[in-house]
Design a protein around this motif. Sequence first.
Motif, mmCIF file in Angstrom:
data_model
loop_
_atom_site.group_PDB
_atom_site.id
_atom_site.type_symbol
_atom_site.label_atom_id
_atom_site.label_comp_id
_atom_site.label_asym_id
_atom_site.label_seq_id
_atom_site.Cartn_x
_atom_site.Cartn_y
_atom_site.Cartn_z
ATOM 1 N N ARG A 25 4.535 -7.704 1.447
ATOM 2 C CA ARG A 25 3.951 -7.621 0.632
ATOM 3 C C ARG A 25 3.655 -7.548 -0.675
ATOM 4 N N ASP A 26 3.989 -5.881 -0.909
ATOM 5 C CA ASP A 26 3.033 -5.703 -1.917
ATOM 6 C C ASP A 26 3.886 -5.551 -2.610
ATOM 7 N N MET B 84 0.602 -1.117 0.179
ATOM 8 C CA MET B 84 -0.326 0.455 0.281
ATOM 9 C C MET B 84 0.958 1.156 -0.171
ATOM 10 N N ALA B 85 0.976 1.687 -0.644
ATOM 11 C CA ALA B 85 1.254 3.166 -0.772
ATOM 12 C C ALA B 85 1.496 4.440 0.142
ATOM 13 N N VAL B 86 0.316 4.583 0.752
ATOM 14 C CA VAL B 86 0.158 5.824 1.268
ATOM 15 C C VAL B 86 0.662 4.946 3.072
ATOM 16 N N GLU B 87 0.898 5.611 3.750
ATOM 17 C CA GLU B 87 1.213 4.889 5.034
ATOM 18 C C GLU B 87 0.112 5.854 5.638
ATOM 19 N N ARG B 88 -0.995 5.551 6.005
ATOM 20 C CA ARG B 88 -2.047 6.117 6.417
ATOM 21 C C ARG B 88 -2.982 5.532 7.517
ATOM 22 N N ILE B 89 -3.142 6.042 9.088
ATOM 23 C CA ILE B 89 -3.409 5.300 10.050
ATOM 24 C C ILE B 89 -4.817 6.175 10.299
ATOM 25 N N ALA C 289 4.822 -3.065 10.689
ATOM 26 C CA ALA C 289 4.195 -3.234 10.180
ATOM 27 C C ALA C 289 3.920 -2.490 8.827
ATOM 28 N N PHE C 290 4.319 -1.177 8.291
ATOM 29 C CA PHE C 290 4.539 -0.554 7.173
ATOM 30 C C PHE C 290 5.634 -1.702 6.216
ATOM 31 N N GLU C 291 6.403 -2.074 6.648
ATOM 32 C CA GLU C 291 7.839 -2.496 6.197
ATOM 33 C C GLU C 291 7.353 -3.963 5.525
ATOM 34 N N MET C 292 6.413 -4.755 6.206
ATOM 35 C CA MET C 292 5.553 -5.873 6.270
ATOM 36 C C MET C 292 4.714 -5.553 4.788
ATOM 37 N N HIS C 293 3.942 -4.671 4.517
ATOM 38 C CA HIS C 293 3.183 -4.102 3.419
ATOM 39 C C HIS C 293 4.058 -4.479 2.465
ATOM 40 N N ALA C 294 5.085 -3.031 2.419
ATOM 41 C CA ALA C 294 6.026 -2.793 1.319
ATOM 42 C C ALA C 294 6.724 -4.261 0.805
ATOM 43 N N ARG D 134 4.935 -12.303 -8.766
ATOM 44 C CA ARG D 134 3.114 -12.656 -8.222
ATOM 45 C C ARG D 134 2.739 -13.062 -10.074
ATOM 46 N N GLU D 135 2.307 -11.518 -9.669
ATOM 47 C CA GLU D 135 1.952 -10.905 -10.498
ATOM 48 C C GLU D 135 1.708 -10.874 -12.594
ATOM 49 N N GLN D 136 3.410 -10.332 -11.900
ATOM 50 C CA GLN D 136 4.222 -9.973 -13.423
ATOM 51 C C GLN D 136 4.429 -11.967 -14.022
ATOM 52 N N ILE D 137 4.534 -12.718 -13.066
ATOM 53 C CA ILE D 137 5.699 -13.789 -13.722
ATOM 54 C C ILE D 137 3.723 -14.708 -14.252
ATOM 55 N N GLN D 138 2.569 -14.570 -13.602
ATOM 56 C CA GLN D 138 1.982 -14.812 -13.698
ATOM 57 C C GLN D 138 1.130 -14.598 -15.083
ATOM 58 N N ALA D 139 1.271 -13.126 -15.184
ATOM 59 C CA ALA D 139 1.032 -12.352 -16.620
ATOM 60 C C ALA D 139 1.907 -12.986 -17.877
ATOM 61 N N GLU D 140 2.738 -12.924 -17.812
ATOM 62 C CA GLU D 140 3.803 -13.833 -18.155
ATOM 63 C C GLU D 140 3.851 -15.435 -18.806
ATOM 64 N N ARG D 141 3.469 -15.717 -17.629
ATOM 65 C CA ARG D 141 2.969 -17.313 -17.934
ATOM 66 C C ARG D 141 1.441 -17.275 -18.924
ATOM 67 N N GLN D 142 0.656 -17.075 -18.466
ATOM 68 C CA GLN D 142 0.057 -16.490 -19.195
ATOM 69 C C GLN D 142 -0.222 -16.264 -20.943
ATOM 70 N N ALA D 143 0.271 -14.359 -20.898
ATOM 71 C CA ALA D 143 0.797 -14.371 -22.508
ATOM 72 C C ALA D 143 2.248 -15.188 -23.398
ATOM 73 N N MET D 144 3.201 -15.452 -22.760
ATOM 74 C CA MET D 144 3.969 -15.890 -23.308
ATOM 75 C C MET D 144 3.473 -17.730 -24.107
ATOM 76 N N ARG D 145 2.429 -17.781 -24.616
ATOM 77 C CA ARG D 145 2.147 -19.696 -25.035
ATOM 78 C C ARG D 145 3.053 -19.813 -25.867
ATOM 79 N N LEU D 146 4.257 -18.817 -26.797
ATOM 80 C CA LEU D 146 5.075 -19.148 -27.481
ATOM 81 C C LEU D 146 6.013 -20.054 -27.258
ATOM 82 N N ILE D 147 6.244 -21.509 -27.888
ATOM 83 C CA ILE D 147 6.784 -22.421 -26.901
ATOM 84 C C ILE D 147 7.816 -22.601 -27.011
ATOM 85 N N GLY D 148 8.992 -22.439 -26.761
ATOM 86 C CA GLY D 148 10.161 -23.095 -27.156
ATOM 87 C C GLY D 148 11.684 -22.846 -26.545
#
Length: 471
Positions: free
Chosen positions: A125-126, A1-6, A118-123, A132-146
């Motif tokens: 986790r983000d 989470m970008a904003v350190e708001r409490i 807590a904020f370090e843990m947030h960073a 994870r999202e980047q890896i998943q996107a690459e796996r889904q997008a890279m249907r090219l095999i080789g």
Amino acid sequence: MAVERILVVDDDWQTAEALRKNLLIEGYQADTATSPPEALDLLAKTPYAVVVSDLRMREMSGIDLCDEVRRLYPDTDVIILTAYGTIQNAVEAVKRGAYDYLTKPVDAERLLSTLRRAFEMHALRDENRALREQIQAERQAMRLIGSSPPMLAVMETIRTVAPTDATVLVRGESGTGKELVASAIHELSPRARHPLVKVNCAAIPETLLESELFGHERGAFTGAHAQRKGRFETAHKGTIFLDEISEMSPALQSKLLRILQEREFERVGGSETILVDVRVIASTNRDLEKAVRDGSFREDLYYRVNVVPILLPPLRERREDILVLANCFLARVAARNNKSFKGFTPAAQQKLLTYNWPGNVRELENCIERAVIMAQGDTLGPDDIHLAPAISRESHDDVASKLVQPGFSIEEFERRLLEASLRKTGGNQSRAAELLGLTRRTLQYRMEKYGIRINRAQAPDNSSEESNAGA
């Protein structure tokens, strides 16, 4: 989470306000709520990284509030404060999802230390989520095999160019996977949440292609009963993939050039200028440089679309990928047809590896699909692999020697070849064009050139094949 708001929650307003002021002094953004319902209302409107809540409150306990916060806002941590500090309360709070537990009166240094963690843990986790999202996107997008060097180079270019807005020209023989490259670029780009619109320029009749791309106004031509958006408007904020761009007429090339330069156009029959934000990916299996030289493709458009060229190698030039692809197709097609296979025999593998695959990956996939459907055992052998018969050089020479007769011109040879192809395919122009290695539009141009006509009563409908034409 970008904003350190409490968010500070305590039914004693003075206690909550004093804690808020201390947090402001330390550089945090902080708000207060004097009841759990008020806190939940604020959380619904504003993202908070941490909730610091009293344990004992009249309407709802701090632990019950923690339950609600964790259920509704799992990225928000909760720190419980209480004057009734017991081990039991501490264990219960942590079990229910509290990040930490502090006793009153609150030690300022300990609270600040807890918030920093807590904020370090947030960073962290983000960062993990983004990875994870980047890896998943690459796996889904890279249907090219080789894993061959040429394909690894293609994949690296895709990763490099995808985050940009550069126009890409994908080049390669039919069946090499040009559409997959376009999909991968789009999926890995910032435009991935918006449409990827695919247009096969060779499959749509020239008279309809302009309306298909740019839309039309009501009454623009016979049959235009209502206004219709074109593919460019549909692709707004996203990507448009122009497959076989070399088949565009000069007039459409000019209109496409304007879009690439100005990002604007008018619908057919309209005067309103329409602005679009769209990325263009084009493909061709033709020699565009030759097309520029002979005047069938605009030189200025060539430079506009050829900003980032990606050349897909034919399958015969990356033989180390053949068995990888074959096994992938085997697993995919077998699962789709509720069958199970152990794999290929060594003789079948050798047969796959020594064939030249003129139809590239598409031909390999079709070959494996046929083998899976027709095979009786649980292992595919050489007899299960049906390949197109190779045409020997001798047979070409025999045909040529018979055709070379006095007075027999190249034009006559071409005319007879066109007629023979149309007879062989029962008048189906799409299949005849494929047989000759031409686009349907080029075939039609040459038919018109030589005055070749088809008996419409006998000619089959080409529309279904046009819709399935691929790169």
